[in-house]
Design a protein around this motif. Sequence first.
Motif, short mmCIF file in Angstrom:
data_model
loop_
_atom_site.label_atom_id
_atom_site.label_comp_id
_atom_site.label_asym_id
_atom_site.label_seq_id
_atom_site.Cartn_x
_atom_site.Cartn_y
_atom_site.Cartn_z
N ASP A 1 7.21 -2.50 5.37
CA ASP A 1 6.25 -3.58 5.23
C ASP A 1 7.03 -4.88 5.04
O ASP A 1 8.19 -4.85 4.66
CB ASP A 1 5.44 -3.23 3.97
N LYS B 1 6.65 -7.99 2.70
CA LYS B 1 5.83 -8.42 1.57
C LYS B 1 5.72 -9.94 1.43
O LYS B 1 4.72 -10.45 0.93
CB LYS B 1 6.40 -7.85 0.27
N GLY C 1 0.09 -9.02 -0.15
CA GLY C 1 -0.23 -7.60 0.02
C GLY C 1 0.54 -6.98 1.18
O GLY C 1 0.61 -5.76 1.29
N TYR D 1 1.91 6.86 -2.17
CA TYR D 1 2.79 5.90 -1.53
C TYR D 1 3.86 5.53 -2.54
O TYR D 1 3.54 5.00 -3.60
CB TYR D 1 1.93 4.70 -1.16
N ASN E 1 1.78 3.68 -5.20
CA ASN E 1 0.39 3.35 -4.89
C ASN E 1 -0.30 4.68 -4.65
O ASN E 1 0.29 5.61 -4.10
CB ASN E 1 0.30 2.49 -3.63
N ARG F 1 -2.62 5.52 -2.68
CA ARG F 1 -3.41 5.31 -1.46
C ARG F 1 -2.44 5.02 -0.33
O ARG F 1 -1.24 4.86 -0.56
CB ARG F 1 -4.31 4.08 -1.68
N MET F 2 -2.97 4.91 0.88
CA MET F 2 -2.14 4.47 2.00
C MET F 2 -1.80 2.99 1.81
O MET F 2 -2.53 2.27 1.14
CB MET F 2 -2.92 4.60 3.30
N GLY F 3 -0.73 2.57 2.45
CA GLY F 3 -0.39 1.15 2.42
C GLY F 3 -1.24 0.38 3.42
O GLY F 3 -1.70 0.92 4.42
N ASP F 4 -1.43 -0.88 3.13
CA ASP F 4 -2.08 -1.78 4.06
C ASP F 4 -1.15 -2.99 4.17
O ASP F 4 -0.93 -3.65 3.16
CB ASP F 4 -3.45 -2.19 3.51
N PRO F 5 -0.51 -3.23 5.28
CA PRO F 5 -0.83 -2.81 6.65
C PRO F 5 -0.07 -1.60 7.19
O PRO F 5 -0.16 -1.35 8.40
CB PRO F 5 -0.45 -4.04 7.45
N GLU F 6 0.65 -0.81 6.39
CA GLU F 6 1.41 0.30 6.96
C GLU F 6 0.51 1.28 7.70
O GLU F 6 0.92 1.91 8.69
CB GLU F 6 2.17 1.06 5.86
#
Length: 440
Positions: free
Chosen positions: A232, A234, A246, A289, A306, A308-313
């Motif tokens: 990502d 950042k 983000g 994550y 995290n 959850r999934m990453g955003d934007p990954e």
Amino acid sequence: MSPAQHPQLNTPTLNVLVVGNGGREHALAWKLHQSPSVAQVYVAPGNGGTARDQRLVSLPQLSATDVVGVRTWAQANGIGLVVVGPEAPLAAGLVDELRAHGVPVFGPTQAAAQLESSKAFSKAFMARHGIPTAAYDTFTDAALAHAYIDKMGAPIVVKADGLAAGKGVVVAMSLAEAHEAVDFMLEGNKFGVQHNAGGARVVIEEFLQGEEASFIVVCDGKTVLPLATSQDHKRLLDADQGPNTGGMGAYSPAPVVTPAVHDKAMNEVILPTMAGMAADGIPYTGFLYAGLMITPDGAVKTLEFNCRMGDPETQPIMMRLQSDLAAVLLAAANQQLAGTELSWDSRCALGVVLAADGYPLTPRKGDVITALPVDTADAVVFHAGTTLVGDELQTSGGRVLCATALGDGVKAAQERAYALVDQVAFAGMQFRKDIGYRAL
Ligand code: AMP
Ligand code: GLY
């Protein structure tokens, strides 16, 4: 997983509900819709992109954090799998609520989601279970925090203890910046952090040098399945300058994750985390994550978890995934992940975030998106902060779109993603021009 292993998945009978409204959820819904087992994908509340897509059904009236509302709707509409995208509904206990009512769900419980929702929890967890991370201390008292900063010196990192949508971290290169961050977080709360019980608290930690990677796995409480690697960007501006965001863009795979780094990430971070959570009585299910720092000497340290999934990954990762995502997540929701394998497109995928004017601190909303390219199988503009107002798409959040494309190699994926960017227009659009540069 092949359909032959799960013959019941050959007929499309599964209704899936994706919870959330970001780019991550658009990409998850886009991929879930491709699963042969899936009859319908719903997105609650969704965004302008999911609303416009005839293949998806958006539920703008349903708030992601309305845990009872989402559960009631899922029960009333025959949902066979709920996939929770963002951290807020996880921290609000949506998975616990769905499970208590027998609705199959993929995601961590509220207790497990503390790995993300509380920096103090995750740092103490890592210390307890010997998971490599930066040295740190936790403060509620501003005077003590200031004294600690003076003792440790700069650069130093100040993190708010609570959910802050990726904006609660200040990497302070000077003492003045670090002191200011403490005042912001403990006194002013300028970042709008959702504080955990006990009020404002900060974690102050050692500055780590190196290259970051996003290491994301699917967990069913026992078995762990790593996703393709990703990286990502950042910082807001080119060459990794400007404030943390983000995430301004991402690509997969991440060359920094060599086979040796992959082994370390699994053996020193992911597997001990799974074992530690189970030993602590909160087995981990869902996407996990690990934000990793790969130091110049090849050591792997955990910057953050995290839940959850990453955003934007997610956007590039979903474009590379060839397996049936619904089958994988349903197997995980039923603790039957063992034996599952994932297959990936060998090409590179790269996504460029198009952010609103004023992002990250004061994103402007309501700008009309006047141009948007037509998606193809391997070049898609995923929506995040957009809303459909009549026939008009308007910006409604900080990160508006993510132009994502596959290509043979990073350079080709980058060129194709930026060719999409050239076809997008809205007032105040900001984006980085160098996504993927570390892999070139
Ligand atoms: P976090 O939300 O904890 O991952 O922090 C957000 C970003 O801040 C990370 O992706 C890193 O770029 C940076 N960061 C966090 N902790 C550190 C650290 N200890 N040393 C250097 N950079 C850090
Ligand atoms: N892109 C980083 C995150 O999702 O937290």
